[in-house]
Scaffold this motif. Sequence first.
Motif, PDB file in Angstrom:
ATOM      1  N   LEU A 244       0.847  -1.195   0.000  1.00 55.83           N
ATOM      2  CA  LEU A 244       0.000   0.000   0.000  1.00 55.83           C
ATOM      3  C   LEU A 244       0.884   1.247   0.000  1.00 55.83           C
ATOM      4  O   LEU A 244       2.057   1.192   0.383  1.00 55.83           O
ATOM      5  CB  LEU A 244      -0.899   0.003   1.242  1.00 55.83           C
ATOM      6  CG  LEU A 244      -1.900  -1.145   1.380  1.00 55.83           C
ATOM      7  CD1 LEU A 244      -2.648  -1.038   2.695  1.00 55.83           C
ATOM      8  CD2 LEU A 244      -2.882  -1.157   0.216  1.00 55.83           C
ATOM      9  N   PRO A 245       0.335   2.389  -0.418  1.00 54.04           N
ATOM     10  CA  PRO A 245       1.138   3.621  -0.417  1.00 54.04           C
ATOM     11  C   PRO A 245       1.245   4.236   0.968  1.00 54.04           C
ATOM     12  O   PRO A 245       0.378   4.045   1.822  1.00 54.04           O
ATOM     13  CB  PRO A 245       0.353   4.541  -1.359  1.00 54.04           C
ATOM     14  CG  PRO A 245      -1.061   4.072  -1.258  1.00 54.04           C
ATOM     15  CD  PRO A 245      -0.992   2.593  -1.021  1.00 54.04           C
ATOM     16  N   ARG A 246       2.361   4.943   1.188  1.00 54.58           N
ATOM     17  CA  ARG A 246       2.518   5.813   2.361  1.00 54.58           C
ATOM     18  C   ARG A 246       2.575   7.258   1.884  1.00 54.58           C
ATOM     19  O   ARG A 246       2.909   7.532   0.734  1.00 54.58           O
ATOM     20  CB  ARG A 246       3.822   5.498   3.098  1.00 54.58           C
ATOM     21  CG  ARG A 246       3.779   4.304   4.000  1.00 54.58           C
ATOM     22  CD  ARG A 246       5.027   4.254   4.878  1.00 54.58           C
ATOM     23  NE  ARG A 246       6.258   4.146   4.127  1.00 54.58           N
ATOM     24  CZ  ARG A 246       7.274   5.008   4.187  1.00 54.58           C
ATOM     25  NH1 ARG A 246       7.184   6.092   4.948  1.00 54.58           N
ATOM     26  NH2 ARG A 246       8.379   4.808   3.489  1.00 54.58           N
ATOM     27  N   LEU A 247       2.292   8.161   2.784  1.00 54.55           N
ATOM     28  CA  LEU A 247       2.299   9.575   2.434  1.00 54.55           C
ATOM     29  C   LEU A 247       3.736  10.088   2.332  1.00 54.55           C
ATOM     30  O   LEU A 247       4.537   9.915   3.255  1.00 54.55           O
ATOM     31  CB  LEU A 247       1.539  10.374   3.502  1.00 54.55           C
ATOM     32  CG  LEU A 247       1.430  11.884   3.269  1.00 54.55           C
ATOM     33  CD1 LEU A 247       0.562  12.166   2.051  1.00 54.55           C
ATOM     34  CD2 LEU A 247       0.845  12.574   4.494  1.00 54.55           C
ATOM     35  N   ASN A 248       4.069  10.673   1.194  1.00 56.39           N
ATOM     36  CA  ASN A 248       5.332  11.391   1.014  1.00 56.39           C
ATOM     37  C   ASN A 248       5.069  12.508   0.025  1.00 56.39           C
ATOM     38  O   ASN A 248       5.052  12.302  -1.189  1.00 56.39           O
ATOM     39  CB  ASN A 248       6.440  10.464   0.512  1.00 56.39           C
ATOM     40  CG  ASN A 248       7.799  11.145   0.503  1.00 56.39           C
ATOM     41  OD1 ASN A 248       7.899  12.364   0.369  1.00 56.39           O
ATOM     42  ND2 ASN A 248       8.855  10.374   0.648  1.00 56.39           N
ATOM     43  N   GLU A 249       4.833  13.704   0.537  1.00 55.87           N
ATOM     44  CA  GLU A 249       4.437  14.837  -0.306  1.00 55.87           C
ATOM     45  C   GLU A 249       5.473  15.147  -1.379  1.00 55.87           C
ATOM     46  O   GLU A 249       5.136  15.610  -2.465  1.00 55.87           O
ATOM     47  CB  GLU A 249       4.209  16.083   0.561  1.00 55.87           C
ATOM     48  CG  GLU A 249       3.051  15.973   1.538  1.00 55.87           C
ATOM     49  CD  GLU A 249       1.690  16.029   0.859  1.00 55.87           C
ATOM     50  OE1 GLU A 249       1.641  16.180  -0.375  1.00 55.87           O
ATOM     51  OE2 GLU A 249       0.675  15.901   1.565  1.00 55.87           O
ATOM     52  N   ASP A 250       6.743  14.895  -1.101  1.00 54.98           N
ATOM     53  CA  ASP A 250       7.801  15.273  -2.037  1.00 54.98           C
ATOM     54  C   ASP A 250       7.957  14.286  -3.178  1.00 54.98           C
ATOM     55  O   ASP A 250       8.547  14.622  -4.204  1.00 54.98           O
ATOM     56  CB  ASP A 250       9.142  15.394  -1.298  1.00 54.98           C
ATOM     57  CG  ASP A 250       9.149  16.545  -0.311  1.00 54.98           C
ATOM     58  OD1 ASP A 250       8.445  17.532  -0.563  1.00 54.98           O
ATOM     59  OD2 ASP A 250       9.845  16.442   0.717  1.00 54.98           O
ATOM     60  N   VAL A 251       7.462  13.068  -3.010  1.00 51.96           N
ATOM     61  CA  VAL A 251       7.701  12.043  -4.034  1.00 51.96           C
ATOM     62  C   VAL A 251       6.388  11.580  -4.654  1.00 51.96           C
ATOM     63  O   VAL A 251       6.064  11.926  -5.782  1.00 51.96           O
ATOM     64  CB  VAL A 251       8.483  10.848  -3.445  1.00 51.96           C
ATOM     65  CG1 VAL A 251       8.743   9.795  -4.518  1.00 51.96           C
ATOM     66  CG2 VAL A 251       9.806  11.319  -2.861  1.00 51.96           C
ATOM     67  N   ASN A 252       5.613  10.788  -3.926  1.00 49.28           N
ATOM     68  CA  ASN A 252       4.434  10.150  -4.521  1.00 49.28           C
ATOM     69  C   ASN A 252       3.120  10.635  -3.922  1.00 49.28           C
ATOM     70  O   ASN A 252       2.072  10.065  -4.213  1.00 49.28           O
ATOM     71  CB  ASN A 252       4.522   8.627  -4.357  1.00 49.28           C
ATOM     72  CG  ASN A 252       4.620   8.194  -2.910  1.00 49.28           C
ATOM     73  OD1 ASN A 252       5.481   8.659  -2.170  1.00 49.28           O
ATOM     74  ND2 ASN A 252       3.730   7.318  -2.477  1.00 49.28           N
ATOM     75  N   GLU A 253       3.177  11.699  -3.094  1.00 47.64           N
ATOM     76  CA  GLU A 253       1.984  12.153  -2.369  1.00 47.64           C
ATOM     77  C   GLU A 253       1.397  10.950  -1.617  1.00 47.64           C
ATOM     78  O   GLU A 253       2.026  10.449  -0.710  1.00 47.64           O
ATOM     79  CB  GLU A 253       1.002  12.823  -3.318  1.00 47.64           C
ATOM     80  CG  GLU A 253       1.598  14.071  -3.965  1.00 47.64           C
ATOM     81  CD  GLU A 253       0.640  14.797  -4.862  1.00 47.64           C
ATOM     82  OE1 GLU A 253       0.331  15.965  -4.574  1.00 47.64           O
ATOM     83  OE2 GLU A 253       0.209  14.220  -5.866  1.00 47.64           O
ATOM     84  N   GLU A 254       0.220  10.470  -2.023  1.00 44.46           N
ATOM     85  CA  GLU A 254      -0.298   9.259  -1.375  1.00 44.46           C
ATOM     86  C   GLU A 254      -0.762   8.235  -2.411  1.00 44.46           C
ATOM     87  O   GLU A 254      -1.599   7.384  -2.135  1.00 44.46           O
ATOM     88  CB  GLU A 254      -1.450   9.589  -0.420  1.00 44.46           C
ATOM     89  CG  GLU A 254      -2.637  10.263  -1.055  1.00 44.46           C
ATOM     90  CD  GLU A 254      -3.654  10.709  -0.011  1.00 44.46           C
ATOM     91  OE1 GLU A 254      -4.582   9.936   0.247  1.00 44.46           O
ATOM     92  OE2 GLU A 254      -3.491  11.806   0.535  1.00 44.46           O
ATOM     93  N   TRP A 255      -0.165   8.314  -3.606  1.00 44.55           N
ATOM     94  CA  TRP A 255      -0.521   7.387  -4.674  1.00 44.55           C
ATOM     95  C   TRP A 255       0.662   6.445  -4.968  1.00 44.55           C
ATOM     96  O   TRP A 255       1.815   6.773  -4.713  1.00 44.55           O
ATOM     97  CB  TRP A 255      -0.873   8.138  -5.963  1.00 44.55           C
ATOM     98  CG  TRP A 255      -1.664   9.389  -5.802  1.00 44.55           C
ATOM     99  CD1 TRP A 255      -1.318  10.649  -6.198  1.00 44.55           C
ATOM    100  CD2 TRP A 255      -2.971   9.531  -5.224  1.00 44.55           C
ATOM    101  NE1 TRP A 255      -2.298  11.552  -5.912  1.00 44.55           N
ATOM    102  CE2 TRP A 255      -3.334  10.900  -5.306  1.00 44.55           C
ATOM    103  CE3 TRP A 255      -3.871   8.634  -4.627  1.00 44.55           C
ATOM    104  CZ2 TRP A 255      -4.546  11.387  -4.831  1.00 44.55           C
ATOM    105  CZ3 TRP A 255      -5.077   9.121  -4.149  1.00 44.55           C
ATOM    106  CH2 TRP A 255      -5.411  10.475  -4.257  1.00 44.55           C
ATOM    107  N   ILE A 256       0.381   5.291  -5.533  1.00 39.72           N
ATOM    108  CA  ILE A 256       1.405   4.443  -6.133  1.00 39.72           C
ATOM    109  C   ILE A 256       0.837   3.874  -7.430  1.00 39.72           C
ATOM    110  O   ILE A 256      -0.381   3.855  -7.630  1.00 39.72           O
ATOM    111  CB  ILE A 256       1.863   3.286  -5.214  1.00 39.72           C
ATOM    112  CG1 ILE A 256       0.670   2.462  -4.713  1.00 39.72           C
ATOM    113  CG2 ILE A 256       2.716   3.790  -4.077  1.00 39.72           C
ATOM    114  CD1 ILE A 256       1.060   1.226  -3.908  1.00 39.72           C
ATOM    115  N   ASN A 257       1.718   3.415  -8.315  1.00 41.68           N
ATOM    116  CA  ASN A 257       1.230   2.849  -9.568  1.00 41.68           C
ATOM    117  C   ASN A 257       0.863   1.375  -9.377  1.00 41.68           C
ATOM    118  O   ASN A 257       1.166   0.761  -8.359  1.00 41.68           O
ATOM    119  CB  ASN A 257       2.243   3.055 -10.703  1.00 41.68           C
ATOM    120  CG  ASN A 257       3.507   2.245 -10.533  1.00 41.68           C
ATOM    121  OD1 ASN A 257       3.474   1.020 -10.411  1.00 41.68           O
ATOM    122  ND2 ASN A 257       4.650   2.912 -10.517  1.00 41.68           N
ATOM    123  N   ASP A 258       0.216   0.809 -10.376  1.00 41.46           N
ATOM    124  CA  ASP A 258      -0.324  -0.547 -10.249  1.00 41.46           C
ATOM    125  C   ASP A 258       0.760  -1.608 -10.190  1.00 41.46           C
ATOM    126  O   ASP A 258       0.572  -2.663  -9.570  1.00 41.46           O
ATOM    127  CB  ASP A 258      -1.278  -0.833 -11.414  1.00 41.46           C
ATOM    128  CG  ASP A 258      -2.561  -0.032 -11.310  1.00 41.46           C
ATOM    129  OD1 ASP A 258      -2.863   0.444 -10.198  1.00 41.46           O
ATOM    130  OD2 ASP A 258      -3.265   0.132 -12.326  1.00 41.46           O
TER     131      ASP A 258
END
Length: 687
Positions: A244-258
């Motif tokens: 699952l994604p974690r929050l990182n505003e500088d990199v992926n915000e709270e999304w990840i790809n499939d």
Amino acid sequence: MPKLTINGQEIEVEAGLTLLQACEQAGVEIPRFCYHERLSIAGNCRMCLVEVERAPKPVASCAMPIADGMVVRTNTPMVEKARKGVMEFLLINHPLDCPICDQGGECDLQDQAMAYGFDRSRFQENKRAVEDKEFGPLIKTVMTRCIHCTRCIRFAEEVAGVPVLGATGRGENMEVGTYVKQTVNTEMSGNLVDLCPVGALTSKPYAFTARSWELDKTESIDVLDAVGSAIRIDSRGGEVMRILPRLNEDVNEEWINDKTRHACDGLRRQRLDQPYVRKDGKLRAATWDEAFGAIAAKLSGLSPKAVAAIAGDLADCESMLALKDLMAAIGSPHLDCRQNGAAVAPGAPASYRFNTTIAGIEDADACLLIGTDPRWEAALVNARLRKRHLMGGFAVAAIGPARDLTFPVEALGDGPEVLQAIASGQHAFAKTLSTAERPMLIVGEGALTRADGAAILAAAHQIAETTGMQREGWNGFNLLSLAASRVGGLDLGFVPGEGGLDVAGICESAAKGDIQALYLLGADEIDMGRLGNAFVVYQGHHGDAGAHRADVVLPGAAYTEKDATYVNLEGRVQRTRRAVFPPGDAREDWTILRALSAVLGKTLPYDNLAQIRESLTKANAVFATQGVVESAPWGKFGTAGKLSDAPFVYPIVNFYMTDPISRVSPTMAACTEAFVSPATGKTGTDG
């Protein structure tokens, strides 16, 4: 700044906030279903009702702008009654699926029902049922559970840029789905599951496999592309169950790809769990001593110049440093971390980093894409480019084959002659870049793997110079790396030494018989057929191309099974954390090299993780700090020369299968079948 009173407490907040945001800042939690910080406001679930002085009825706080002097109450009997009424309406048609629902334990509806639910139903009519929709191989739908929050519709439209979802009908007849039956074709579709506050959208590959409270949770990073997305690895026993994604505003915000999310089922298949040595033409199981003995016997009679090493795309920095030190101890200058042969300048970090930073894309106002397809090469970078487009005032043009990047892009052509015209200032888009306050360009790594790669890099450098991409506090030159190991390997200097050969030279010399022993550290993307009769040692975690060609196989650990350091495409140092142990006799990669060095009589000077990380810092000061990006000094790089007339070709032909893990993933195979044309490698959304 406006002042308002919330539950008797006067606070001062920024102008332009909504009541819900102001309440959150005041430490007052407001229940919600439809509201999400990164999506537009819908205001249709009504769970966030509050009482505002002089308002005739409860107010939806998510859609109400704040005003100076406003008096708000969130805990009055009227608010409590209104929220309980809303919850009762939401549960009228909701099925009693909690015992078999995959959202159980992580369901917003369950949590809010605990606080605001009624103890019985007053609804006498028949419950409504809705036919399930087919959204593809990743998303399981049970649409009877849908509460019409429209988060999925807004995410697909606004963030993913694929407006396939919508609502038809009104009132009780409203249904969320695709207008015409089709799958949700986006590399970001798994985020719909995270956004759904009920069990209407759940993960199809994960269905009925585990409950959230059974899982051990480990914070880590993704290494299946160069973005370095923050992830959480959920494991049970020795098995990774989901990511699952974690929050990182500088990199992926709270999304990840499939691929990041669903390729984890490949970690259980075709694993290397014990050493192998080739005897009589076949790989046979062996002990570590036998494997090391076979390597030592082969290397003992060889000249150092006949030995070479290549680091693969998933290699971590500790193992690359250990292999580099071992090659130096042997005396061989032949090593390289650029499997694809990209013509980057190893001594100039600005030439191989994403200098603008991913978050910095939001500050740019013009962008030139050179031979890159960010939608497949770095889906989170593409999502950030789309986010910047939605802000307005962002001109984007591309040199390369036309692709649907989910935002408008001016197609300038697919040949390097356009690049030359922009570099010389004769193209109209050169003026657009020059007049922009913060212009940027993104060079695809695939553009640098051509024979004229160094000249393309020089032309991109010239564009950056002539259009003013180098300004105080701004560097608009960016290289979009394809591999998690690439920037870290270049920072460590895992490149040919004096008189050394690069990947192409190593393969050519192996074919001729000059290179007689080759160490592959997870390197699977080279042409194994060009290695001639060389003695090949493969160290990795999957039985991919390198293991099939190898004479000795050493089983390593995957990224979920080791504490390891990686550097993402921006130059940000990050670390994975071990969630599970490697299978069988497999070991962490740097420890294998440390043990081998002792057998070879070239013992490396570190015995534990702390010591090798000390050596990392000595090798390059960038490894001293984690999670930050230090700006790279600007300088000259690339080699001016004639550009070929051949059009650019994107390096990734199948987004879902780019590495040894995703290539053996059943879920990624299903995605390939559903979304990728076998003839062209294109998706249904290509231009």
